[in-house]
Design an enzyme around this catalytic site. Structure first.
Site, PDB file in Angstrom:
ATOM      1  N   GLU A 123      39.485  67.146  91.276  1.00 32.96           N
ATOM      2  CA  GLU A 123      39.018  66.253  90.213  1.00 32.96           C
ATOM      3  C   GLU A 123      39.496  66.653  88.816  1.00 32.96           C
ATOM      4  O   GLU A 123      38.886  66.258  87.826  1.00 32.96           O
ATOM      5  CB  GLU A 123      37.488  66.196  90.222  1.00 32.96           C
ATOM      6  CG  GLU A 123      36.933  65.610  91.506  1.00 32.96           C
ATOM      7  CD  GLU A 123      35.473  65.253  91.358  1.00 32.96           C
ATOM      8  OE1 GLU A 123      35.168  64.073  91.154  1.00 32.96           O
ATOM      9  OE2 GLU A 123      34.631  66.167  91.416  1.00 32.96           O
ATOM     10  N   HIS A 142      32.455  68.708  83.903  1.00 29.88           N
ATOM     11  CA  HIS A 142      32.054  67.808  84.994  1.00 29.88           C
ATOM     12  C   HIS A 142      31.080  68.568  85.880  1.00 29.88           C
ATOM     13  O   HIS A 142      31.367  69.695  86.285  1.00 29.88           O
ATOM     14  CB  HIS A 142      33.250  67.351  85.825  1.00 29.88           C
ATOM     15  CG  HIS A 142      32.838  66.700  87.115  1.00 29.88           C
ATOM     16  ND1 HIS A 142      32.063  65.556  87.141  1.00 29.88           N
ATOM     17  CD2 HIS A 142      33.045  67.028  88.411  1.00 29.88           C
ATOM     18  CE1 HIS A 142      31.825  65.221  88.406  1.00 29.88           C
ATOM     19  NE2 HIS A 142      32.402  66.106  89.198  1.00 29.88           N
ATOM     20  N   HIS A 144      27.467  68.234  88.824  1.00 28.36           N
ATOM     21  CA  HIS A 144      26.669  67.445  89.767  1.00 28.36           C
ATOM     22  C   HIS A 144      25.178  67.678  89.520  1.00 28.36           C
ATOM     23  O   HIS A 144      24.373  67.535  90.430  1.00 28.36           O
ATOM     24  CB  HIS A 144      27.017  67.846  91.205  1.00 28.36           C
ATOM     25  CG  HIS A 144      28.483  67.813  91.511  1.00 28.36           C
ATOM     26  ND1 HIS A 144      29.066  68.582  92.476  1.00 28.36           N
ATOM     27  CD2 HIS A 144      29.493  67.100  90.944  1.00 28.36           C
ATOM     28  CE1 HIS A 144      30.375  68.347  92.509  1.00 28.36           C
ATOM     29  NE2 HIS A 144      30.656  67.456  91.582  1.00 28.36           N
ATOM     30  N   HIS A 222      26.976  60.985  92.170  1.00 30.87           N
ATOM     31  CA  HIS A 222      27.923  62.094  92.039  1.00 30.87           C
ATOM     32  C   HIS A 222      27.531  63.085  90.943  1.00 30.87           C
ATOM     33  O   HIS A 222      27.228  64.230  91.230  1.00 30.87           O
ATOM     34  CB  HIS A 222      29.309  61.472  91.792  1.00 30.87           C
ATOM     35  CG  HIS A 222      30.437  62.452  91.701  1.00 30.87           C
ATOM     36  ND1 HIS A 222      31.740  62.052  91.557  1.00 30.87           N
ATOM     37  CD2 HIS A 222      30.478  63.796  91.718  1.00 30.87           C
ATOM     38  CE1 HIS A 222      32.524  63.114  91.516  1.00 30.87           C
ATOM     39  NE2 HIS A 222      31.778  64.179  91.595  1.00 30.87           N
TER      40      HIS A 222
END
Ligand SMILES: *[C@@H]1O[C@H](CO)[C@@H](O)[C@H](O)[C@H]1NC(C)=O
Ligand SMILES: *[C@@H]1O[C@H](CO)[C@@H](O)[C@H](O)[C@H]1NC(C)=O
Ligand SMILES: *[C@@H]1O[C@H](CO)[C@@H](O)[C@H](O)[C@H]1NC(C)=O
Ligand SMILES: *[C@@H]1O[C@H](CO)[C@@H](O)[C@H](O)[C@H]1NC(C)=O
Ligand SMILES: *[C@@H]1O[C@H](CO)[C@@H](O)[C@H](O)[C@H]1NC(C)=O
Length: 313
Positions: A123, A142, A144, A222
């Site tokens: 990613e 990023h 979760h 996500h």
């Protein structure tokens, strides 16, 4: 082997060669090391701390990633290859081209080149496409983070800033990126539908979801993406996005689901942003650095246990 004068001499000559070769290799390495600009080292010191602190604060677990734009080449960013953030050292840091998220080199190990650079995060396009779209962005996370997922999975309750430490959330309602809404020319029907951002096209669609007034995008089923103008700011902001989600969810429950909790308004958000950047980040960073320094899971091999620089990246 018996050390006769002759074998000793041969050994000396041989190791002399060895030394020469070793000296040569060292020279190459140290020339390259010397060629690493001080600002790059300083930025990566903060990047390693960011990896460790985000894990310490339960923002990332074994997954998730943080990156920083190269302060001396705005067309590149630094991020670890695909390992758990808590375990990152300088030897895992890769220089990536923003253009296409391909690895340029291991940042601190010039003997590993091209295809030999270990596999990066699938990613990494989240990072490259956000840097591409927003020239003033210097750092991206990023994650979760579980607390934000209830807000990522429904669009009826806008996620907004609840506390003076979370102006980054904003008062506009954080946009939700949903891979199901992508057209087939962005995410082909035959492509993996595992919600991961695996291509430039999907990364670009994610970056396009950011709106003025929030530096966060939620990702349905996500996680989230957060950007900022510095690595220390993005760490603090991401942590308080998590706290904000808990407060908002509790507020909704307390109101029996009937009243939307108050958001900070735009004036409060503007003023709190200045306070967070100017006072809160400089106060929190040395504390968090000390906490990760005292935990043997984390190792910042570039900083050792020296105090962090007064000013960060
Ligand atoms: C290094 O970073 C500092 C602080 O961001 C900046 O003032 C300086 O111009 C940078 N130097 C180089 C050579 O990029
Ligand atoms: C800056 O980064 C880009 C992308 O990796 C690269 O093509 C370019 O040569 C770099 N510039 C310098 C001065 O190193
Ligand atoms: C990525 O972009 C660089 C230029 O920044 C180029 O040299 C390289 O071939 C590209 N790689 C791929 C896989 O497209
Ligand atoms: C560079 O990476 C290689 C492969 O992982 C490793 O064997 C070597 O020790 C590293 N060099 C340095 C200076 O750390
Ligand atoms: C609060 O923010 C507004 C909008 O950015 C700004 O005009 C104002 O000067 C700020 N107030 C103070 C006291 O700094």
């Amino acid at each position: 082997m018996r050390f006769t004068p002759n074998s000793l001499l041969a050994g000396l000559v041989f190791s002399g060669f060895g030394l020469l070769v070793a000296a040569d290799t060292d020279a190459t390495v140290s020339t390259t090391a010397a060629a690493i600009p001080a600002n790059v080292t300083a930025a990566v010191i903060d990047l390693l701390d960011a990896n460790h602190i985000l894990h310490f604060l339960d923002v990332v677990d074994a997954f998730g990633h943080v990156s920083v734009r190269n302060p001396v080449n705005s067309s590149q960013f630094f991020m670890s290859y695909a390992i758990a953030p808590a375990l990152t050292t300088s030897q895992h840091i890769v220089t990536y081209a923003i253009n296409n998220a391909t690895a340029v080199a291991l940042t601190f190990n010039s003997s590993v080149v091209g295809a030999k650079v270990p596999t990066g995060f699938a990613e990494r396009y989240i990072h490259s496409e956000i840097y591409k779209k927003f020239p003033t962005v210097m750092a991206v996370v990023h994650s979760h983070t579980q607390e934000i997922l209830p807000f990522a999975n429904q669009a009826t309750v806008p996620f907004v800033s609840q506390i003076h430490t979370s102006p980054a959330v904003g008062d506009v309602g954080v946009p939700i990126f949903d891979t199901r809404t992508l057209s087939a020319n962005v995410l082909a029907t035959s492509a993996l539908h595992d919600l991961l951002v695996r291509t430039e096209a999907v990364g670009d669609a994610l970056a396009a979801k950011f709106v003025t007034g929030s530096s966060v995008v939620l990702m349905r089923g996500h996680g989230m993406a957060v950007h900022s103008t510095s690595i220390r700011d993005v760490v603090l902001n991401t942590f308080y996005v998590k706290q904000d989600a808990t407060v908002q969810l509790q507020g909704i429950l307390l109101g029996g689901g009937r009243v939307a909790p108050l958001s900070l308004n735009s004036l409060e958000i503007a003023n709190a942003s200045v306070t967070v950047h100017g006072s809160f980040v400089p106060r929190a960073w040395p504390l968090w650095v000390k906490q990760v320094d005292n935990n043997p899971v984390y190792e910042n091999d570039l900083r050792g246990k020296a105090a962090p620089a007064a000013t960060g990246f």
